[in-house]
Write a protein that holds these residues in place. Structure first.
Motif, mmCIF file in Angstrom:
data_model
loop_
_atom_site.group_PDB
_atom_site.id
_atom_site.type_symbol
_atom_site.label_atom_id
_atom_site.label_comp_id
_atom_site.label_asym_id
_atom_site.label_seq_id
_atom_site.Cartn_x
_atom_site.Cartn_y
_atom_site.Cartn_z
ATOM 1 N N CYS A 34 0.822 -1.213 0.000
ATOM 2 C CA CYS A 34 0.000 0.000 0.000
ATOM 3 C C CYS A 34 0.854 1.259 0.000
ATOM 4 C CB CYS A 34 -0.926 -0.038 1.217
ATOM 5 S SG CYS A 34 -1.999 1.397 1.355
ATOM 6 N N ARG A 35 1.972 1.223 0.728
ATOM 7 C CA ARG A 35 2.816 2.416 0.811
ATOM 8 C C ARG A 35 3.317 2.828 -0.565
ATOM 9 N NH1 ARG A 35 8.945 2.989 2.923
ATOM 10 N NH2 ARG A 35 9.196 2.090 0.845
ATOM 11 N N ASN A 36 3.729 1.861 -1.360
ATOM 12 C CA ASN A 36 4.248 2.160 -2.686
ATOM 13 C C ASN A 36 3.166 2.768 -3.570
ATOM 14 O OD1 ASN A 36 6.427 2.241 -4.424
ATOM 15 N ND2 ASN A 36 6.006 0.234 -5.302
ATOM 16 N N ARG A 37 1.946 2.248 -3.473
ATOM 17 C CA ARG A 37 0.843 2.788 -4.280
ATOM 18 C C ARG A 37 0.499 4.209 -3.852
ATOM 19 N NH1 ARG A 37 -0.469 -2.716 -4.196
ATOM 20 N NH2 ARG A 37 -0.877 -3.562 -6.292
ATOM 21 N N VAL A 38 0.497 4.457 -2.546
ATOM 22 C CA VAL A 38 0.229 5.813 -2.059
ATOM 23 C C VAL A 38 1.310 6.772 -2.533
ATOM 24 C CG1 VAL A 38 0.020 7.269 -0.004
ATOM 25 C CG2 VAL A 38 -1.101 5.034 -0.074
ATOM 26 N N ALA A 72 0.770 17.471 4.327
ATOM 27 C CA ALA A 72 0.595 16.095 4.796
ATOM 28 C C ALA A 72 1.404 15.123 3.940
ATOM 29 C CB ALA A 72 -0.894 15.728 4.778
ATOM 30 N N ALA A 73 1.432 15.369 2.621
ATOM 31 C CA ALA A 73 2.216 14.512 1.731
ATOM 32 C C ALA A 73 3.708 14.619 2.030
ATOM 33 C CB ALA A 73 1.945 14.889 0.280
ATOM 34 N N ALA A 74 4.180 15.834 2.370
ATOM 35 C CA ALA A 74 5.595 16.011 2.710
ATOM 36 C C ALA A 74 5.955 15.227 3.964
ATOM 37 C CB ALA A 74 5.898 17.499 2.916
ATOM 38 N N LEU A 75 5.029 15.127 4.912
ATOM 39 C CA LEU A 75 5.278 14.362 6.136
ATOM 40 C C LEU A 75 5.177 12.859 5.887
ATOM 41 C CD1 LEU A 75 3.280 16.490 8.735
ATOM 42 C CD2 LEU A 75 5.757 16.362 8.475
ATOM 43 N N TRP A 76 4.374 12.471 4.905
ATOM 44 C CA TRP A 76 4.155 11.047 4.623
ATOM 45 C C TRP A 76 5.457 10.321 4.304
ATOM 46 C CZ3 TRP A 76 0.986 6.870 4.380
ATOM 47 C CH2 TRP A 76 1.314 5.858 3.473
ATOM 48 N N PHE A 77 6.305 10.954 3.488
ATOM 49 C CA PHE A 77 7.500 10.251 3.020
ATOM 50 C C PHE A 77 8.502 9.954 4.131
ATOM 51 C CE2 PHE A 77 5.741 11.876 -0.935
ATOM 52 C CZ PHE A 77 5.877 10.766 -1.752
ATOM 53 N N PRO A 78 8.868 10.903 5.000
ATOM 54 C CA PRO A 78 9.783 10.525 6.081
ATOM 55 C C PRO A 78 9.128 9.666 7.156
ATOM 56 C CG PRO A 78 9.172 12.836 6.277
ATOM 57 C CD PRO A 78 8.640 12.361 4.961
ATOM 58 N N LEU A 79 7.836 9.881 7.431
ATOM 59 C CA LEU A 79 7.179 9.116 8.488
ATOM 60 C C LEU A 79 6.968 7.656 8.106
ATOM 61 C CD1 LEU A 79 4.517 11.670 9.812
ATOM 62 C CD2 LEU A 79 6.716 11.044 10.825
ATOM 63 N N THR A 93 15.128 7.269 5.503
ATOM 64 C CA THR A 93 14.605 8.636 5.505
ATOM 65 C C THR A 93 15.332 9.504 4.487
ATOM 66 O OG1 THR A 93 14.017 8.436 7.853
ATOM 67 C CG2 THR A 93 14.160 10.667 6.934
ATOM 68 N N VAL A 94 16.667 9.373 4.431
ATOM 69 C CA VAL A 94 17.458 10.150 3.475
ATOM 70 C C VAL A 94 17.069 9.803 2.044
ATOM 71 C CG1 VAL A 94 19.785 10.510 2.568
ATOM 72 C CG2 VAL A 94 19.391 10.512 5.034
ATOM 73 N N ARG A 95 16.801 8.532 1.788
ATOM 74 C CA ARG A 95 16.434 8.094 0.442
ATOM 75 C C ARG A 95 15.099 8.691 0.007
ATOM 76 N NH1 ARG A 95 13.460 3.872 -1.007
ATOM 77 N NH2 ARG A 95 13.525 2.997 1.098
ATOM 78 N N ARG A 96 14.186 8.919 0.952
ATOM 79 C CA ARG A 96 12.870 9.459 0.610
ATOM 80 C C ARG A 96 12.780 10.973 0.808
ATOM 81 N NH1 ARG A 96 8.689 5.798 0.348
ATOM 82 N NH2 ARG A 96 7.174 7.048 1.509
ATOM 83 N N LEU A 97 13.867 11.573 1.293
ATOM 84 C CA LEU A 97 13.842 13.012 1.560
ATOM 85 C C LEU A 97 13.588 13.862 0.319
ATOM 86 C CD1 LEU A 97 14.093 15.067 3.840
ATOM 87 C CD2 LEU A 97 16.567 15.137 3.426
#
Length: 207
Positions: A34-38, A72-79, A93-97
């Motif tokens: 699900c995370r990848n699809r989101v 909210a989308a900006a917070l989604w990636f590190p969280l 986290t660095v990879r998704r920053l």
């Protein structure tokens, strides 16, 4: 057609292609759950929004809901960086920053658009308040320039890193049969770099 319109058309074409690719990946994604699809759906929404931004009718989209959504989308990636114990939290986290910063840039552009609308509505304030409002706006302008500069530098670094990372590999594999996995990785980095560069241009363009 003016030079500005040509740039607008190029940005719209770029982000339309990014949106189509992201939607396709969200449908065809077989790994990541699900995370990848989101992730892909968020990229698609971002790209579709960016495709409309250069045009006057794109300004009809409500700015405040956009700011909330992209924040909210900006917070989604590190969280959601760590989905298993196979990768450390810091490296994940660095990879998704870069994706988080791209969403943060969208948040900032939407926020500036909302502020511009409020300023336009307040043009008729009494003269006694104009000096106070001008001083407040100057302070906000300086802080806003710092935020824009930081976001722009990071996006530029991401774009150059993604677009130039595979250049030595491309020279080394000329005339050989490339690994399909390697080609997919190169394609992924190209689209990441192109998206970051397009976001940088949008961030620096007057709206």
């Amino acid at each position: 057609m003016s030079a500005t319109d040509v740039v607008h058309c190029m940005l719209t074409a770029l982000f339309a292609a990014v949106a189509v690719r992201a939607l396709r990946q969200s449908v065809l994604a077989r790994t990541g759950g699900c995370r990848n699809r989101v992730d892909h759906l968020l990229h698609a929404v971002m790209a579709l929004t960016m495709a409309t931004m250069p045009w006057s009718w794109g300004g009809t989209l409500p700015a405040l809901p956009q700011s909330v959504f992209f924040a909210a989308a900006a917070l989604w990636f590190p969280l959601t960086a760590v989905r298993s114990g196979r990768e450390g939290h810091l490296s994940a986290t660095v990879r998704r920053l870069p994706y988080a910063v791209g969403m943060a840039a969208m948040t900032w552009m939407s926020y500036r658009a909302a502020g511009h609308s409020r300023q336009t509505m307040a043009d008729g304030v009494p003269t006694a308040h104009q000096a106070m409002r001008a001083g407040h706006s100057m302070g906000e302008s300086k802080a806003g320039s710092v935020v824009t500069g930081v976001l722009a530098l990071y996006l530029l670094a991401c774009a150059l890193h993604s677009l130039t990372r595979d250049m030595p590999a491309l020279r080394a594999t000329t005339g050989t049969v490339a690994d399909p996995t390697s080609l997919r990785s190169m394609c992924h980095r190209f689209w990441d770099g192109a998206t970051a560069m397009g976001t940088l241009v949008m961030l620096l363009m007057p709206h």
